[in-house]
Design a protein around this motif. Structure first.
Motif, PDB file in Angstrom:
ATOM      1  N   ASP A 189       2.064  -1.329 -17.118  1.00  0.00           N
ATOM      2  CA  ASP A 189       2.164  -2.110 -15.880  1.00  0.00           C
ATOM      3  C   ASP A 189       3.224  -3.203 -15.957  1.00  0.00           C
ATOM      4  O   ASP A 189       2.950  -4.393 -15.805  1.00  0.00           O
ATOM      5  CB  ASP A 189       0.790  -2.703 -15.516  1.00  0.00           C
ATOM      6  CG  ASP A 189      -0.302  -1.641 -15.511  1.00  0.00           C
ATOM      7  OD1 ASP A 189      -0.015  -0.527 -15.056  1.00  0.00           O
ATOM      8  OD2 ASP A 189      -1.421  -1.920 -15.968  1.00  0.00           O
ATOM      9  N   ARG A 218       0.096  -3.140 -10.799  1.00  0.00           N
ATOM     10  CA  ARG A 218      -0.615  -2.068 -11.505  1.00  0.00           C
ATOM     11  C   ARG A 218      -0.969  -0.936 -10.542  1.00  0.00           C
ATOM     12  O   ARG A 218      -0.746   0.246 -10.840  1.00  0.00           O
ATOM     13  CB  ARG A 218      -1.883  -2.627 -12.163  1.00  0.00           C
ATOM     14  CG  ARG A 218      -2.776  -1.541 -12.773  1.00  0.00           C
ATOM     15  CD  ARG A 218      -3.964  -2.114 -13.507  1.00  0.00           C
ATOM     16  NE  ARG A 218      -4.858  -2.916 -12.692  1.00  0.00           N
ATOM     17  CZ  ARG A 218      -5.775  -2.409 -11.855  1.00  0.00           C
ATOM     18  NH1 ARG A 218      -5.912  -1.096 -11.724  1.00  0.00           N
ATOM     19  NH2 ARG A 218      -6.554  -3.214 -11.157  1.00  0.00           N
ATOM     20  N   LEU A 219      -1.497  -1.289  -9.364  1.00  0.00           N
ATOM     21  CA  LEU A 219      -1.884  -0.277  -8.380  1.00  0.00           C
ATOM     22  C   LEU A 219      -0.667   0.484  -7.856  1.00  0.00           C
ATOM     23  O   LEU A 219      -0.704   1.710  -7.679  1.00  0.00           O
ATOM     24  CB  LEU A 219      -2.632  -0.940  -7.220  1.00  0.00           C
ATOM     25  CG  LEU A 219      -3.964  -1.610  -7.572  1.00  0.00           C
ATOM     26  CD1 LEU A 219      -4.486  -2.397  -6.377  1.00  0.00           C
ATOM     27  CD2 LEU A 219      -4.992  -0.597  -8.036  1.00  0.00           C
ATOM     28  N   TYR A 220       0.424  -0.240  -7.621  1.00  0.00           N
ATOM     29  CA  TYR A 220       1.656   0.387  -7.122  1.00  0.00           C
ATOM     30  C   TYR A 220       2.218   1.373  -8.143  1.00  0.00           C
ATOM     31  O   TYR A 220       2.592   2.502  -7.797  1.00  0.00           O
ATOM     32  CB  TYR A 220       2.688  -0.700  -6.793  1.00  0.00           C
ATOM     33  CG  TYR A 220       4.038  -0.145  -6.410  1.00  0.00           C
ATOM     34  CD1 TYR A 220       4.312   0.228  -5.097  1.00  0.00           C
ATOM     35  CD2 TYR A 220       5.048   0.009  -7.365  1.00  0.00           C
ATOM     36  CE1 TYR A 220       5.555   0.746  -4.743  1.00  0.00           C
ATOM     37  CE2 TYR A 220       6.281   0.530  -7.020  1.00  0.00           C
ATOM     38  CZ  TYR A 220       6.531   0.904  -5.709  1.00  0.00           C
ATOM     39  OH  TYR A 220       7.756   1.419  -5.363  1.00  0.00           O
ATOM     40  N   PHE A 236      -4.284   2.986  -2.353  1.00  0.00           N
ATOM     41  CA  PHE A 236      -4.502   1.601  -2.782  1.00  0.00           C
ATOM     42  C   PHE A 236      -4.081   0.603  -1.713  1.00  0.00           C
ATOM     43  O   PHE A 236      -3.356   0.929  -0.774  1.00  0.00           O
ATOM     44  CB  PHE A 236      -3.761   1.329  -4.093  1.00  0.00           C
ATOM     45  CG  PHE A 236      -2.279   1.076  -3.907  1.00  0.00           C
ATOM     46  CD1 PHE A 236      -1.787  -0.224  -3.873  1.00  0.00           C
ATOM     47  CD2 PHE A 236      -1.369   2.123  -3.785  1.00  0.00           C
ATOM     48  CE1 PHE A 236      -0.431  -0.472  -3.701  1.00  0.00           C
ATOM     49  CE2 PHE A 236      -0.013   1.890  -3.619  1.00  0.00           C
ATOM     50  CZ  PHE A 236       0.455   0.590  -3.578  1.00  0.00           C
ATOM     51  N   ASP A 271       0.634   2.846 -10.538  1.00  0.00           N
ATOM     52  CA  ASP A 271      -0.301   3.961 -10.665  1.00  0.00           C
ATOM     53  C   ASP A 271      -0.071   4.972  -9.535  1.00  0.00           C
ATOM     54  O   ASP A 271      -0.083   6.189  -9.755  1.00  0.00           O
ATOM     55  CB  ASP A 271      -1.733   3.425 -10.629  1.00  0.00           C
ATOM     56  CG  ASP A 271      -2.750   4.477 -11.052  1.00  0.00           C
ATOM     57  OD1 ASP A 271      -2.495   5.161 -12.060  1.00  0.00           O
ATOM     58  OD2 ASP A 271      -3.783   4.612 -10.378  1.00  0.00           O
ATOM     59  N   SER A 272       0.179   4.466  -8.331  1.00  0.00           N
ATOM     60  CA  SER A 272       0.476   5.330  -7.186  1.00  0.00           C
ATOM     61  C   SER A 272       1.805   6.057  -7.396  1.00  0.00           C
ATOM     62  O   SER A 272       1.942   7.248  -7.090  1.00  0.00           O
ATOM     63  CB  SER A 272       0.523   4.489  -5.908  1.00  0.00           C
ATOM     64  OG  SER A 272       1.017   5.241  -4.822  1.00  0.00           O
ATOM     65  N   SER A 310       0.874  -1.183   0.000  1.00  0.00           N
ATOM     66  CA  SER A 310       0.000   0.000   0.000  1.00  0.00           C
ATOM     67  C   SER A 310       0.906   1.225   0.000  1.00  0.00           C
ATOM     68  O   SER A 310       2.121   1.119  -0.192  1.00  0.00           O
ATOM     69  CB  SER A 310      -0.913   0.009   1.232  1.00  0.00           C
ATOM     70  OG  SER A 310      -0.200   0.409   2.383  1.00  0.00           O
TER      71      SER A 310
END
Length: 361
Positions: A272, A231-233, A216, A235-236, A114
């Protein structure tokens, strides 16, 4: 401040990668999973991290020695002779965590990635005066989880509902806690669940609070979630530190490339994707939604999507790797091979296509 990271056991859900290293040392976005947590803890003043582990502690400590020196943080192991669940390890490490001060300590699940808002967590914990704070995250399908029912304004936890049939809330335990040393008095040295035994008791005493995690969250302990987590990492990272991401006419979306990797002409990389140190990507290669770990060689016109390529492996010319294929360490895929979800153990040579998801021993 101190922190305990629940490392646990064999990492079976991330095999074959965990056949080479303990799960917390598996690379995620070009650094070991556990290092993301240790760096974030260091930023808020944590001086000692205890790894609660029952598998290969020597490998962990040897590997992390470099980072202990670099980050100026003490890293120790608390070894379980038998699995102690998620609360027992706190009792085992009591001598490390309770140093006579009243300062709270962190407890983290090692699979969680996160933005680690630890500074906000400390501030919230000190403001409510309770005994423990858990971070919660909102999910789309709460019926698959244990739901945390809490007062919206104060964050006080009222109860936990395991996999509710009817909607009671959409917030679930995110595996990040800040606990007062007094919590240790509630835990015996035996296999115990912090989620199902300790936290409900603290909540019953009106001393448990929850903070909604901003940003996230993902438990990356299995391949599908690892790829989503990447992908979330990324994007962050785009929002917080976009200069770390690759740019160029051959880059699509969010891509992380180690400075020592080389990429040939006519490639299309992203979105990604993470490419690790000393990787060689030859011309005409297509990569999307994948991780390529240290020392991998991808030959001309290969195509890799939704897959994880383990350390020092190679992928032949015109090969196609997709659908959650995972190559363990030192796997060599021949030219023009197709892999549809193959799980390949370390040190193998693949000379025929894998047409449906299967484990290759």
């Amino acid at each position: 401040m101190k922190a305990l990271i629940l490392v646990g056991g064999f990492g079976t859900r991330l095999r074959p990668l965990t056949l080479s290293v303990p799960k917390p040392l598996v690379c995620f976005a070009n650094k070991p999973m556990v290092l993301h947590q240790i760096e974030a803890l260091k930023e808020v003043g944590v001086t000692e991290v205890v790894l609660a582990i029952n598998y290969q502690p020597e490998i962990m400590l040897n590997y992390l020695k470099e980072f202990e020196d670099k980050l100026h943080i003490k890293i120790t192991c608390s070894r379980e002779s038998e699995p102690l669940g998620t609360a027992g390890p706190l009792a085992l490490a009591r001598a490390n965590l309770a140093d006579g001060s009243s300062e709270p300590f962190f407890v983290l699940n090692s699979d969680v990635i996160s933005e680690y808002p630890f500074a906000e967590l400390i501030k919230f914990h000190k403001s409510h005066g309770g005994e423990a704070t858990i971070m919660v995250t909102k999910v789309d399908e709460p019926s698959k989880y244990g739901v945390v029912v809490m007062e919206e304004e104060t964050g006080k936890v009222e109860k936990f509902v395991e996999k509710p049939k009817m909607f009671v809330g959409n917030k679930v335990n995110a595996g990040i806690y800040l606990l007062n040393p007094s919590v240790l008095d509630r835990i015996e040295l035996k296999p115990t669940s912090i989620e199902k035994e300790i936290f409900p008791n603290i909540a019953a005493d009106h001393k448990l609070y929850a903070m909604v995690l901003p940003g996230f969250w993902m438990d990356i302990g299995q391949p599908k979630d690892y790829i989503i987590g990447l992908r979330l990492y990324l994007d962050s990272l785009r929002k917080k530190s976009s200069s770390k991401l690759a740019v160029g006419s051959n880059i699509v979306g969010n891509v992380l490339v180690d400075a020592s990797a080389t990429i040939g002409e006519g490639c299309l990389i992203g979105p990604d994707v993470a490419i690790g140190p000393s990787c060689v990507v030859e011309s005409g290669v297509r990569l999307s939604s994948c991780t390529v770990m240290r020392g991998v060689h991808i030959k001309k016109h290969a195509c890799i999507s939704s897959s994880i390529i383990g350390w020092h492996s190679s992928v032949g010319r015109w090969a196609r790797i997709e659908n959650m294929t995972i190559l363990g360490e030192d796997v060599h895929v021949s030219d023009e091979i197709y892999s549809n979800g193959g799980i390949v153990l370390p040190h193998k040579e693949i000379k025929s296509s894998i047409l449906k998801p299967e484990i290759v021993m």
